[in-house]
Motif scaffolding. Structure first.
Motif, mmCIF file in Angstrom:
data_model
loop_
_atom_site.group_PDB
_atom_site.id
_atom_site.type_symbol
_atom_site.label_atom_id
_atom_site.label_comp_id
_atom_site.label_asym_id
_atom_site.label_seq_id
_atom_site.Cartn_x
_atom_site.Cartn_y
_atom_site.Cartn_z
ATOM 1 N N GLU A 39 38.633 36.723 32.807
ATOM 2 C CA GLU A 39 40.084 36.527 32.731
ATOM 3 C C GLU A 39 40.635 35.999 34.051
ATOM 4 N N ALA A 40 40.121 36.510 35.157
ATOM 5 C CA ALA A 40 40.583 36.045 36.470
ATOM 6 C C ALA A 40 40.251 34.576 36.679
ATOM 7 N N LEU A 41 39.051 34.168 36.247
ATOM 8 C CA LEU A 41 38.660 32.772 36.394
ATOM 9 C C LEU A 41 39.509 31.859 35.506
ATOM 10 N N LEU A 42 39.810 32.317 34.289
ATOM 11 C CA LEU A 42 40.647 31.524 33.396
ATOM 12 C C LEU A 42 42.072 31.409 33.944
ATOM 13 N N GLU A 43 42.575 32.493 34.515
ATOM 14 C CA GLU A 43 43.908 32.470 35.098
ATOM 15 C C GLU A 43 43.956 31.508 36.277
ATOM 16 N N MET A 44 42.891 31.482 37.061
ATOM 17 C CA MET A 44 42.817 30.531 38.173
ATOM 18 C C MET A 44 42.886 29.099 37.657
ATOM 19 N N ARG A 45 42.225 28.840 36.553
ATOM 20 C CA ARG A 45 42.222 27.482 35.993
ATOM 21 C C ARG A 45 43.606 27.107 35.480
ATOM 22 N N ARG A 46 44.288 28.100 34.873
ATOM 23 C CA ARG A 46 45.618 27.813 34.310
ATOM 24 C C ARG A 46 46.681 27.679 35.393
ATOM 25 N N ALA A 47 46.561 28.484 36.424
ATOM 26 C CA ALA A 47 47.630 28.552 37.432
ATOM 27 C C ALA A 47 47.657 27.291 38.284
ATOM 28 N N SER A 48 48.856 26.890 38.652
ATOM 29 C CA SER A 48 48.982 25.771 39.580
ATOM 30 C C SER A 48 48.755 26.292 40.984
#
Length: 242
Positions: A39-48
């Motif tokens: 989830e942390a890695l996916l959030e990093m990908r989504r976040a600007s």
């Protein structure tokens, strides 16, 4: 790509990152920890990336350093930045923090060359009220301030020898006590350090502990001086003018 391994040592992690992995997990692990990691890695990908300043440059020597910084930002390994004064070591450290899973945690910077030897332990570990003359109240240290985030130890080569053993023990055990305290505080901190000192020469001269050096340099990134960055002077000038 997340590398799953039963041999979760630093050398294996670095080899996996160089081969193209984004992160690694060591067996045994629980499913919730793995899910949180994903989830942390996916959030990093989504976040600007937002408006956080990042180093500027396109020269090959700069791109090599930047590519390593971004590649090794995600796994929780200690990074040592080497370079002359003015090469942007703190800016690179902030970039590593912003590109990591700890981006929502604090970034705490400490200039080891500016700390008085008699106060460095209190500054990093904190102290309890009455721990020494003048300690009229309890205070948390920089390590504790960096919980869940990144601690940047700038000019680590200037750290007094008497304190190096204490820092090594904290990094190995991931726990500490405040000066004058008895409570053991568990640490969740990623360490990025930097120096313009040749640490191998300092080790040979007995000024720096070899075991601390190996603990800090799980990954080394060398930052080039501006004179070695062909074409970047104009780009940096344009950046600041803009």
């Amino acid at each position: 790509i997340i590398m799953m391994t039963a041999f979760g040592n630093v050398q294996a992690a670095v080899k996996a990152m160089r081969a193209g992995a984004t992160d690694f997990v060591s067996k045994p692990f629980n499913n919730q920890a793995l899910l949180s990691n994903v989830e942390a890695l996916l959030e990093m990908r989504r976040a600007s990336r937002g408006d956080a300043p990042t180093p500027v440059g396109l020269s090959p020597s700069f791109r090599k350093a930047m590519d390593l910084a971004l590649r090794f930002a995600v796994p929780d390994i200690n990074i040592l930045l080497l370079g002359e004064t003015g090469t942007g070591k703190e800016l690179f450290a902030r970039t590593i923090h912003t590109a990591s899973k700890r981006r929502n945690g604090p970034f705490v910077a400490v200039d080891c060359s500016m700390l008085a030897e008699n106060l460095i332990e209190s500054e990093l570990f904190g102290h309890e009220k009455g721990a020494f003359t003048g300690a009229t109240s309890a205070r948390i240290g920089r390590l504790e301030m960096a919980q869940g985030g990144t601690l940047f130890l700038d000019e680590i080569g200037n750290l007094p020898a008497v304190f190096q053993a204490k820092l090594l023990r904290v990094l190995q055990e991931r726990r500490m006590e405040r000066v004058g305290g008895r409570e053991t505080i568990r640490l969740d901190v990623r360490v990025v350090s930097a120096t313009n000192v040749n640490l191998k020469e300092a080790i040979s001269a007995g000024r720096f502990r070899q075991d601390l050096y190996y603990r800090l340099q799980e990954m080394i990134i060398c930052l080039p001086a501006l004179r070695e960055r062909n074409g970047d002077l104009g780009r940096i000038a344009q950046y600041f003018v803009a």
